[in-house]
Design an enzyme around this catalytic site. Structure first.
Site, PDB file in Angstrom:
ATOM      1  N   CYS A 232      -5.201  12.738  13.229  1.00  0.00           N
ATOM      2  CA  CYS A 232      -5.824  11.441  12.992  1.00  0.00           C
ATOM      3  C   CYS A 232      -5.654  10.630  14.263  1.00  0.00           C
ATOM      4  O   CYS A 232      -5.027  11.085  15.214  1.00  0.00           O
ATOM      5  CB  CYS A 232      -5.224  10.737  11.782  1.00  0.00           C
ATOM      6  SG  CYS A 232      -3.593  10.106  12.079  1.00  0.00           S
TER       7      CYS A 232
ATOM      8  N   VAL B  40       7.628   6.686  17.421  1.00  0.00           N
ATOM      9  CA  VAL B  40       7.373   7.399  16.158  1.00  0.00           C
ATOM     10  C   VAL B  40       6.116   8.265  16.232  1.00  0.00           C
ATOM     11  O   VAL B  40       6.128   9.428  15.834  1.00  0.00           O
ATOM     12  CB  VAL B  40       7.292   6.405  14.972  1.00  0.00           C
ATOM     13  CG1 VAL B  40       7.019   7.141  13.662  1.00  0.00           C
ATOM     14  CG2 VAL B  40       8.589   5.605  14.858  1.00  0.00           C
TER      15      VAL B  40
ATOM     16  N   ARG C  91      -4.476  10.436   4.551  1.00  0.00           N
ATOM     17  CA  ARG C  91      -3.418  11.440   4.672  1.00  0.00           C
ATOM     18  C   ARG C  91      -2.426  11.386   3.524  1.00  0.00           C
ATOM     19  O   ARG C  91      -1.835  12.404   3.158  1.00  0.00           O
ATOM     20  CB  ARG C  91      -2.663  11.224   5.975  1.00  0.00           C
ATOM     21  CG  ARG C  91      -3.467  11.494   7.215  1.00  0.00           C
ATOM     22  CD  ARG C  91      -2.591  11.246   8.406  1.00  0.00           C
ATOM     23  NE  ARG C  91      -1.262  11.803   8.171  1.00  0.00           N
ATOM     24  CZ  ARG C  91      -0.932  13.074   8.373  1.00  0.00           C
ATOM     25  NH1 ARG C  91      -1.806  13.914   8.848  1.00  0.00           N
ATOM     26  NH2 ARG C  91       0.290  13.489   8.106  1.00  0.00           N
TER      27      ARG C  91
ATOM     28  N   LYS D 181       0.836  -1.209   0.000  1.00  0.00           N
ATOM     29  CA  LYS D 181       0.000   0.000   0.000  1.00  0.00           C
ATOM     30  C   LYS D 181       0.868   1.254   0.000  1.00  0.00           C
ATOM     31  O   LYS D 181       0.659   2.162  -0.806  1.00  0.00           O
ATOM     32  CB  LYS D 181      -0.909   0.002   1.237  1.00  0.00           C
ATOM     33  CG  LYS D 181      -1.601   1.323   1.487  1.00  0.00           C
ATOM     34  CD  LYS D 181      -2.519   1.277   2.686  1.00  0.00           C
ATOM     35  CE  LYS D 181      -1.896   1.666   3.989  1.00  0.00           C
ATOM     36  NZ  LYS D 181      -1.595   3.104   4.149  1.00  0.00           N
ATOM     37  N   ASN D 182       1.841   1.295   0.926  1.00  0.00           N
ATOM     38  CA  ASN D 182       2.609   2.529   1.095  1.00  0.00           C
ATOM     39  C   ASN D 182       3.622   2.778  -0.008  1.00  0.00           C
ATOM     40  O   ASN D 182       4.307   3.793  -0.019  1.00  0.00           O
ATOM     41  CB  ASN D 182       3.302   2.546   2.464  1.00  0.00           C
ATOM     42  CG  ASN D 182       2.293   2.793   3.581  1.00  0.00           C
ATOM     43  OD1 ASN D 182       1.130   3.104   3.313  1.00  0.00           O
ATOM     44  ND2 ASN D 182       2.736   2.655   4.822  1.00  0.00           N
TER      45      ASN D 182
ATOM     46  N   ARG E 210      -8.933  -0.440   4.264  1.00  0.00           N
ATOM     47  CA  ARG E 210      -8.022   0.582   3.741  1.00  0.00           C
ATOM     48  C   ARG E 210      -6.657  -0.018   3.414  1.00  0.00           C
ATOM     49  O   ARG E 210      -5.959   0.502   2.545  1.00  0.00           O
ATOM     50  CB  ARG E 210      -7.816   1.690   4.791  1.00  0.00           C
ATOM     51  CG  ARG E 210      -8.973   2.637   4.930  1.00  0.00           C
ATOM     52  CD  ARG E 210      -8.574   3.815   5.802  1.00  0.00           C
ATOM     53  NE  ARG E 210      -7.250   4.287   5.414  1.00  0.00           N
ATOM     54  CZ  ARG E 210      -6.316   4.717   6.255  1.00  0.00           C
ATOM     55  NH1 ARG E 210      -6.552   4.755   7.547  1.00  0.00           N
ATOM     56  NH2 ARG E 210      -5.151   5.116   5.814  1.00  0.00           N
TER      57      ARG E 210
ATOM     58  N   ARG F 132       0.395  14.378  13.534  1.00  0.00           N
ATOM     59  CA  ARG F 132       0.944  14.135  12.190  1.00  0.00           C
ATOM     60  C   ARG F 132       1.001  15.388  11.321  1.00  0.00           C
ATOM     61  O   ARG F 132       0.293  15.500  10.318  1.00  0.00           O
ATOM     62  CB  ARG F 132       0.177  13.014  11.493  1.00  0.00           C
ATOM     63  CG  ARG F 132       0.284  11.709  12.242  1.00  0.00           C
ATOM     64  CD  ARG F 132      -0.393  10.585  11.559  1.00  0.00           C
ATOM     65  NE  ARG F 132       0.385   9.994  10.484  1.00  0.00           N
ATOM     66  CZ  ARG F 132      -0.039   8.968   9.780  1.00  0.00           C
ATOM     67  NH1 ARG F 132      -1.223   8.447  10.012  1.00  0.00           N
ATOM     68  NH2 ARG F 132       0.703   8.456   8.823  1.00  0.00           N
TER      69      ARG F 132
ATOM     70  N   ASP G  22       4.283   0.503  12.230  1.00  0.00           N
ATOM     71  CA  ASP G  22       3.105  -0.136  11.622  1.00  0.00           C
ATOM     72  C   ASP G  22       2.944  -1.607  12.022  1.00  0.00           C
ATOM     73  O   ASP G  22       1.974  -2.247  11.621  1.00  0.00           O
ATOM     74  CB  ASP G  22       3.164  -0.022  10.091  1.00  0.00           C
ATOM     75  CG  ASP G  22       2.783   1.371   9.613  1.00  0.00           C
ATOM     76  OD1 ASP G  22       2.353   2.193  10.433  1.00  0.00           O
ATOM     77  OD2 ASP G  22       2.912   1.633   8.392  1.00  0.00           O
TER      78      ASP G  22
HETATM   79  C1  UD1 Z   1       4.255   6.850   6.736  1.00  0.00           C
HETATM   80  C2  UD1 Z   1       3.372   5.661   6.461  1.00  0.00           C
HETATM   81  C3  UD1 Z   1       2.739   5.152   7.756  1.00  0.00           C
HETATM   82  C4  UD1 Z   1       3.832   4.864   8.796  1.00  0.00           C
HETATM   83  C5  UD1 Z   1       4.761   6.061   8.953  1.00  0.00           C
HETATM   84  C6  UD1 Z   1       5.967   5.785   9.834  1.00  0.00           C
HETATM   85  C7  UD1 Z   1       2.587   6.085   4.199  1.00  0.00           C
HETATM   86  C8  UD1 Z   1       1.466   6.436   3.306  1.00  0.00           C
HETATM   87  N1  UD1 Z   1       2.324   6.059   5.519  1.00  0.00           N
HETATM   88  O1  UD1 Z   1       3.415   7.881   7.276  1.00  0.00           O
HETATM   89  O2  UD1 Z   1       2.028   3.956   7.470  1.00  0.00           O
HETATM   90  O3  UD1 Z   1       3.241   4.592  10.036  1.00  0.00           O
HETATM   91  O4  UD1 Z   1       5.263   6.488   7.665  1.00  0.00           O
HETATM   92  O5  UD1 Z   1       6.683   4.707   9.354  1.00  0.00           O
HETATM   93  O6  UD1 Z   1       3.678   5.790   3.751  1.00  0.00           O
HETATM   94  N2  UD1 Z   1       6.545  14.494  11.188  1.00  0.00           N
HETATM   95  C9  UD1 Z   1       6.696  15.827  11.490  1.00  0.00           C
HETATM   96  N3  UD1 Z   1       6.555  16.740  10.473  1.00  0.00           N
HETATM   97  C10 UD1 Z   1       6.310  16.368   9.185  1.00  0.00           C
HETATM   98  C11 UD1 Z   1       6.167  15.008   8.905  1.00  0.00           C
HETATM   99  C12 UD1 Z   1       6.300  14.085   9.913  1.00  0.00           C
HETATM  100  O7  UD1 Z   1       6.906  16.192  12.625  1.00  0.00           O
HETATM  101  O8  UD1 Z   1       6.213  17.241   8.314  1.00  0.00           O
HETATM  102  C13 UD1 Z   1       6.672  13.469  12.267  1.00  0.00           C
HETATM  103  C14 UD1 Z   1       5.382  12.698  12.516  1.00  0.00           C
HETATM  104  O9  UD1 Z   1       4.523  13.370  13.382  1.00  0.00           O
HETATM  105  C15 UD1 Z   1       5.918  11.405  13.115  1.00  0.00           C
HETATM  106  C16 UD1 Z   1       7.261  11.221  12.388  1.00  0.00           C
HETATM  107  O10 UD1 Z   1       7.583  12.481  11.830  1.00  0.00           O
HETATM  108  O11 UD1 Z   1       6.160  11.555  14.479  1.00  0.00           O
HETATM  109  C17 UD1 Z   1       7.238  10.203  11.277  1.00  0.00           C
HETATM  110  O12 UD1 Z   1       6.104  10.422  10.449  1.00  0.00           O
HETATM  111  P1  UD1 Z   1       6.127  10.166   8.883  1.00  0.00           P
HETATM  112  O13 UD1 Z   1       7.294   9.299   8.536  1.00  0.00           O
HETATM  113  O14 UD1 Z   1       6.010  11.462   8.187  1.00  0.00           O
HETATM  114  O15 UD1 Z   1       4.797   9.367   8.656  1.00  0.00           O
HETATM  115  P2  UD1 Z   1       3.948   9.377   7.329  1.00  0.00           P
HETATM  116  O16 UD1 Z   1       4.858   9.628   6.190  1.00  0.00           O
HETATM  117  O17 UD1 Z   1       2.751  10.239   7.507  1.00  0.00           O
END
Ligand code: UD1
Length: 416
Positions: free
Chosen positions: A116, A326, A92, A22-23, A396, A121, A304
């Protein structure tokens, strides 16, 4: 509303074939926005999130034709540059259109995703990176509005490694003027898969899979013909399902190298694991030993898989400490697991799980995608029947989950 009913206590045995990730599929579908023409993407899992992404691309003017895991996406004529709230709020990952749209069309209007179930996030790092590349980025009426005549290569440092942030900026940088360096980038296999896909389109990318990714911008890309990698979280989920029932399962069509942290922990629990190219087998033990886990960015233990592993620890012999580093609020499954008789205490970002001999079936409610999977796993081992409501969370992210579990002997059916 649909629910899933599981009669627990059956040892699982047999083979499960893993679907496309999916990701990986979601960013790769977005990458089609970077080059005009007909893209062919295969091994795309049939999931609600993928359907949502297809609708989002259609909304931008792309023509999307899914057929049996193969997506034909024609992005010749993009007519809009907006990702509306209705689509972003349910998924998202919609934010992944931001980088490609600004890079190809010079503008994008993408709804802010909001919070969420698993935490706030934010997407501040996506936006800061685009600003570093010369885009004007404003927040207007709940939307991110970004503009740039042509993005410029830049040196971008992520405060914290972000998976979709790295993907968004890597896609944006492929068409930027000059060299972009992403530092403290996410190393997840999905980032590497996207980089391979972009490279097949003519992008110049080095270092994907490490924390420093270098992208040399090109003036145009060509359409892709690409097959999505296997889903490592789905793989881990079925291993946990086999494990909790003391069963013997073979997972095929997977990539064992992507699961090193999970396999190490399963071995520590006492499960016998063997692996080869594209397959993993797990042989159950009477009762798993309790082990501690701490979620971390790749190659650490994946957040995950935290909920699914916690379900397993609920019936382990001993005390397990599960630390979530995380996301700040990813323990929503605990209250539901406790309804099934689990003994769990939360201390800050750690869950202390005292294994019990048996879980007992109960009606429970799914709160997010991976939390739902953990409830399914717990229910497979529980005595008696469990009904898991709000199954749309599972739909999903898991393709044909009931069918796959039935195939290895689970007593599971959908109701409602
Ligand atoms: C992706 C995955 C999700 C997985 C996550 C962590 C997809 C579609 N989703 O989510 O399944 O659980 O990686 O492996 O690939 N953060 C910030 N600022 C930002 C972005 C992130 O502070 O602009 C923080 C987040 O709050 C979190 C950490 O960084 O604490 C990691 O999040 P992130 O890797 O961005 O998760 P996603 O990419 O949303």
């Amino acid at each position: 509303m649909q629910s899933i009913v599981i009669e627990g206590g059956k040892r699982l045995s047999g083979e499960v074939k893993i679907s496309g990730a999916k990701n990986s599929a979601l960013p790769i579908l977005c990458a089609s926005l970077l080059a005009p023409g007909e893209h062919v993407i295969s091994n795309v899992p049939a999931l609600q999130d993928v359907i949502t992404m297809g609708r989002l691309l259609e909304n931008l003017g792309a023509k999307v034709q899914p057929s049996d895991g193969i997506f034909h996406v024609n992005t010749e004529n993009l007519t809009k540059d907006e990702a509306p709230y209705e689509l972003v709020k349910t998924m998202r990952a919609s934010v992944l259109v931001l980088g490609p749209l600004v890079a190809r069309r010079g503008s994008a209007r993408v709804s802010l995703p909001g919070g969420c179930a698993i935490g706030a996030r934010p997407i501040n790092l996506h936006l800061a990176g685009l600003r570093d590349m010369g885009a004007e980025v404003e927040i207007e009426h709940g939307y991110v509005v970004a503009r740039a005549r042509r993005l410029k290569g830049a040196r971008i440092y992520f405060d914290t490694p972000t998976v979709t942030g790295t993907e968004n900026l890597m896609m944006a940088a492929t068409l930027a003027d000059g060299r972009t360096v992403l530092e403290n980038a996410a190393c997840e296999p999905e980032v590497t898969d996207l980089a391979a896909c972009l490279t097949s389109m003519g992008a110049k990318i080095n270092g994907a899979g490490t924390d420093t990714i270098r992208i040399e911008g090109v003036s145009e890309l060509k359409p892709m013909k690409y097959s999505v990698m296997p889903d490592r979280i789905e793989t881990g989920t079925y291993l946990a399902a086999g494990a909790i029932t003391g069963g013997e399962v073979r997972i095929s069509g997977c990539e064992p190298a992507h699961l090193a942290a999970v396999l190490t922990k399963l071995r520590e629990c006492g499960f016998e694991i063997e692996k080869g190219p594209g397959w993993i087998t797990l042989r159950g033990c009477d009762r798993p030993r309790a082990v501690d886990i701490k979620t971390l960015p790749y190659p650490g233990f994946p957040t995950d898989m935290q909920a699914q592993f916690m379900a397993l620890m609920c019936v382990a012999d001993g005390l397990s400490v599960i630390t979530e580093t995380v996301f700040e609020n990813r323990f929503m499954h605990i209250a539901e697991l406790k309804r099934m008789g689990a003994d769990i205490k939360v201390q800050g970002n750690a869950a202390v799980v005292q294994g019990v001999k048996n879980l007992l079936g109960a009606p429970v409610m799914a709160t997010d995608l991976r939390a739902s999977a953990s409830l399914v796993i717990a229910a497979l081992a529980a005595k008696g029947s469990s009904e898991i409501s709000r199954v749309y969370h599972l739909d999903r992210g898991y393709e044909k989950m009931e069918e796959k579990l039935q195939g290895i002997g689970a007593r599971i059916k959908r109701a409602g």
